[in-house]
Design a protein around this motif. Structure first.
Motif, PDB file in Angstrom:
ATOM      1  N   SER A 177       0.927  -1.204  -0.063  1.00 48.88           N
ATOM      2  CA  SER A 177       0.068  -0.111   0.185  1.00 48.88           C
ATOM      3  C   SER A 177       0.808   1.287   0.164  1.00 48.88           C
ATOM      4  O   SER A 177       0.671   2.165  -0.844  1.00 48.88           O
ATOM      5  N   ASP A 178       1.823   1.253   0.708  1.00 44.45           N
ATOM      6  CA  ASP A 178       2.880   2.371   0.962  1.00 44.45           C
ATOM      7  C   ASP A 178       3.515   2.712  -0.445  1.00 44.45           C
ATOM      8  O   ASP A 178       3.602   3.809  -0.871  1.00 44.45           O
ATOM      9  N   ILE A 179       3.828   1.466  -1.058  1.00 47.29           N
ATOM     10  CA  ILE A 179       4.651   1.576  -2.514  1.00 47.29           C
ATOM     11  C   ILE A 179       3.352   2.175  -3.546  1.00 47.29           C
ATOM     12  O   ILE A 179       3.885   3.150  -4.232  1.00 47.29           O
ATOM     13  N   ILE A 180       2.452   1.633  -3.746  1.00 47.43           N
ATOM     14  CA  ILE A 180       1.311   2.119  -4.493  1.00 47.43           C
ATOM     15  C   ILE A 180       1.065   3.537  -4.472  1.00 47.43           C
ATOM     16  O   ILE A 180       1.138   4.450  -5.319  1.00 47.43           O
ATOM     17  N   GLU A 181       0.916   3.980  -3.055  1.00 49.30           N
ATOM     18  CA  GLU A 181       0.548   5.429  -2.684  1.00 49.30           C
ATOM     19  C   GLU A 181       1.782   6.425  -3.016  1.00 49.30           C
ATOM     20  O   GLU A 181       1.688   7.143  -3.874  1.00 49.30           O
ATOM     21  N   ALA A 182       3.107   5.833  -2.886  1.00 54.76           N
ATOM     22  CA  ALA A 182       4.102   6.556  -3.239  1.00 54.76           C
ATOM     23  C   ALA A 182       4.259   6.776  -4.768  1.00 54.76           C
ATOM     24  O   ALA A 182       4.568   7.744  -5.463  1.00 54.76           O
ATOM     25  N   TYR A 183       3.991   5.850  -5.351  1.00 61.38           N
ATOM     26  CA  TYR A 183       3.812   5.904  -6.894  1.00 61.38           C
ATOM     27  C   TYR A 183       2.949   6.784  -7.356  1.00 61.38           C
ATOM     28  O   TYR A 183       3.394   7.586  -8.311  1.00 61.38           O
ATOM     29  N   LEU A 184       1.740   6.766  -6.942  1.00 59.17           N
ATOM     30  CA  LEU A 184       0.445   7.809  -7.364  1.00 59.17           C
ATOM     31  C   LEU A 184       1.004   9.003  -6.898  1.00 59.17           C
ATOM     32  O   LEU A 184       0.700  10.121  -7.788  1.00 59.17           O
ATOM     33  N   LYS A 185       1.629   9.419  -5.791  1.00 57.78           N
ATOM     34  CA  LYS A 185       2.040  10.546  -5.553  1.00 57.78           C
ATOM     35  C   LYS A 185       2.965  11.401  -6.319  1.00 57.78           C
ATOM     36  O   LYS A 185       3.096  12.407  -6.650  1.00 57.78           O
ATOM     37  N   GLN A 186       3.955  10.308  -6.760  1.00 53.61           N
ATOM     38  CA  GLN A 186       4.947  10.877  -7.467  1.00 53.61           C
ATOM     39  C   GLN A 186       4.343  11.241  -8.913  1.00 53.61           C
ATOM     40  O   GLN A 186       4.944  12.231  -9.459  1.00 53.61           O
ATOM     41  N   ILE A 187       3.598  10.518  -9.348  1.00 53.48           N
ATOM     42  CA  ILE A 187       2.837  10.827 -10.814  1.00 53.48           C
ATOM     43  C   ILE A 187       2.081  12.200 -10.586  1.00 53.48           C
ATOM     44  O   ILE A 187       2.232  13.257 -11.337  1.00 53.48           O
ATOM     45  N   LEU A 188       1.331  12.476  -9.338  1.00 54.91           N
ATOM     46  CA  LEU A 188       0.395  13.521  -9.148  1.00 54.91           C
ATOM     47  C   LEU A 188       1.437  14.828  -8.878  1.00 54.91           C
ATOM     48  O   LEU A 188       1.152  16.003  -9.112  1.00 54.91           O
ATOM     49  N   ALA A 189       2.644  14.632  -8.532  1.00 57.61           N
ATOM     50  CA  ALA A 189       3.773  15.712  -7.990  1.00 57.61           C
ATOM     51  C   ALA A 189       3.918  16.325  -9.712  1.00 57.61           C
ATOM     52  O   ALA A 189       4.351  17.736  -9.716  1.00 57.61           O
ATOM     53  N   GLU A 190       3.790  15.579 -10.878  1.00 57.16           N
ATOM     54  CA  GLU A 190       4.313  16.017 -11.985  1.00 57.16           C
ATOM     55  C   GLU A 190       2.960  16.403 -12.839  1.00 57.16           C
ATOM     56  O   GLU A 190       3.011  17.130 -13.854  1.00 57.16           O
ATOM     57  N   GLN A 191       1.886  15.889 -12.407  1.00 62.40           N
ATOM     58  CA  GLN A 191       0.700  16.223 -13.077  1.00 62.40           C
ATOM     59  C   GLN A 191      -0.419  16.851 -12.345  1.00 62.40           C
ATOM     60  O   GLN A 191      -0.682  16.448 -11.123  1.00 62.40           O
ATOM     61  N   GLN A 192      -1.374  17.556 -12.836  1.00 58.90           N
ATOM     62  CA  GLN A 192      -2.645  18.000 -11.908  1.00 58.90           C
ATOM     63  C   GLN A 192      -3.614  16.828 -11.568  1.00 58.90           C
ATOM     64  O   GLN A 192      -3.926  17.004 -10.355  1.00 58.90           O
ATOM     65  N   GLN A 193      -3.731  16.041 -12.602  1.00 54.82           N
ATOM     66  CA  GLN A 193      -4.828  14.771 -11.983  1.00 54.82           C
ATOM     67  C   GLN A 193      -3.997  13.645 -13.019  1.00 54.82           C
ATOM     68  O   GLN A 193      -3.259  13.772 -13.843  1.00 54.82           O
ATOM     69  N   ILE A 194      -4.420  12.425 -12.562  1.00 50.42           N
ATOM     70  CA  ILE A 194      -4.015  11.320 -13.027  1.00 50.42           C
ATOM     71  C   ILE A 194      -5.350  10.327 -13.281  1.00 50.42           C
ATOM     72  O   ILE A 194      -6.361  10.605 -12.689  1.00 50.42           O
ATOM     73  N   GLU A 195      -5.172   9.484 -14.304  1.00 46.51           N
ATOM     74  CA  GLU A 195      -6.407   8.851 -14.474  1.00 46.51           C
ATOM     75  C   GLU A 195      -5.647   7.230 -14.813  1.00 46.51           C
ATOM     76  O   GLU A 195      -4.859   7.347 -15.661  1.00 46.51           O
ATOM     77  N   ILE A 196      -6.056   6.366 -13.722  1.00 47.41           N
ATOM     78  CA  ILE A 196      -5.437   5.343 -13.565  1.00 47.41           C
ATOM     79  C   ILE A 196      -6.498   3.907 -14.055  1.00 47.41           C
ATOM     80  O   ILE A 196      -7.812   4.269 -13.909  1.00 47.41           O
ATOM     81  N   ASN A 197      -6.193   2.969 -14.582  1.00 50.70           N
ATOM     82  CA  ASN A 197      -6.745   1.844 -14.785  1.00 50.70           C
ATOM     83  C   ASN A 197      -6.634   0.741 -13.466  1.00 50.70           C
ATOM     84  O   ASN A 197      -5.423   0.438 -13.081  1.00 50.70           O
ATOM     85  N   ARG A 198      -7.626   0.449 -12.795  1.00 50.50           N
ATOM     86  CA  ARG A 198      -7.189  -0.619 -11.372  1.00 50.50           C
ATOM     87  C   ARG A 198      -6.525  -1.777 -11.854  1.00 50.50           C
ATOM     88  O   ARG A 198      -5.626  -2.013 -11.242  1.00 50.50           O
ATOM     89  N   SER A 199      -6.985  -2.387 -12.948  1.00 50.41           N
ATOM     90  CA  SER A 199      -6.311  -3.679 -13.272  1.00 50.41           C
ATOM     91  C   SER A 199      -4.987  -3.439 -13.600  1.00 50.41           C
ATOM     92  O   SER A 199      -4.183  -4.273 -13.448  1.00 50.41           O
ATOM     93  N   ASP A 200      -4.702  -2.296 -14.422  1.00 45.54           N
ATOM     94  CA  ASP A 200      -3.274  -2.142 -15.049  1.00 45.54           C
ATOM     95  C   ASP A 200      -2.316  -1.859 -13.478  1.00 45.54           C
ATOM     96  O   ASP A 200      -1.459  -2.502 -13.661  1.00 45.54           O
ATOM     97  N   ILE A 201      -2.819  -1.051 -12.775  1.00 46.02           N
ATOM     98  CA  ILE A 201      -1.880  -0.771 -11.573  1.00 46.02           C
ATOM     99  C   ILE A 201      -1.765  -1.829 -10.751  1.00 46.02           C
ATOM    100  O   ILE A 201      -0.559  -2.279 -10.416  1.00 46.02           O
ATOM    101  N   ALA A 202      -2.835  -3.046 -10.557  1.00 47.21           N
ATOM    102  CA  ALA A 202      -2.570  -4.126  -9.781  1.00 47.21           C
ATOM    103  C   ALA A 202      -1.749  -5.075 -10.603  1.00 47.21           C
ATOM    104  O   ALA A 202      -0.708  -5.594  -9.782  1.00 47.21           O
TER     105      ALA A 202
END
Length: 156
Positions: free
Chosen positions: A7-32
């Motif tokens: 969970s910490d790793i996924i959170e860090a990954y998403l926050k890293q992307i959000l630091a570069e972009q205003q918003q992100i759109e992800i696919n649950r299955s792809d990230i899983a």
């Protein structure tokens, strides 16, 4: 990454992307698949780490072309931010919920780390020493509301 759970790793990954972009759109299955976990793990991370109390707006669409859109909330001014936090406070606040609010205030430079620690100690279960959990949580909510309003008036 030693000592971090998935969970910490996924959170860090998403926050890293959000630091570069205003918003992100992800696919649950792809990230899983990327993190070799089940899609419900992604749901858990989104629900617990990317909610409005933590300063995020989440929108999702289920189904074949489903997505999760995460956007970091930005407020036009301090009063707008405080108003939004006040809207999120229910009539009762647990210690865990108080910690989330204090982390938000600290993370947005509204209070110092020491001030957050002092408020947490003052609103702690052992400090309040009230037999009724309901009365304790109501008092904690009132303290948080008073803190937010004092921040608003100090900044005007």
């Amino acid at each position: 990454m030693a000592g971090q759970n998935i969970s910490d790793i996924i959170e860090a990954y998403l926050k890293q992307i959000l630091a570069e972009q205003q918003q992100i759109e992800i696919n649950r299955s792809d990230i899983a698949a990327q993190f070799n976990c089940v899609p419900s793990q992604i749901n858990y991370v989104i629900k617990t780490r990317f909610n409005q109390q933590k300063g995020y707006w989440v929108e999702s669409k289920r189904g074949g072309g489903g997505y999760i859109r995460i956007e970091k909330l930005h407020f036009s001014d301090v009063n707008h931010y405080i108003d939004r936090l006040l809207e999120l406070i229910s009539s009762r606040v647990t210690e865990d919920e108080l910690q989330i609010f204090l982390q938000q205030l600290y993370g947005n430079d509204m209070i110092t780390k020491r001030e957050a620690q002092m408020v947490a100690v003052l609103a702690d279960h052992q400090t309040l020493n009230i037999d009724s959990r309901s009365a304790e949580e109501t008092l904690r909510a009132n303290l948080l509301i008073a803190l937010l309003n004092s921040l608003r008036y100090q900044r005007m």
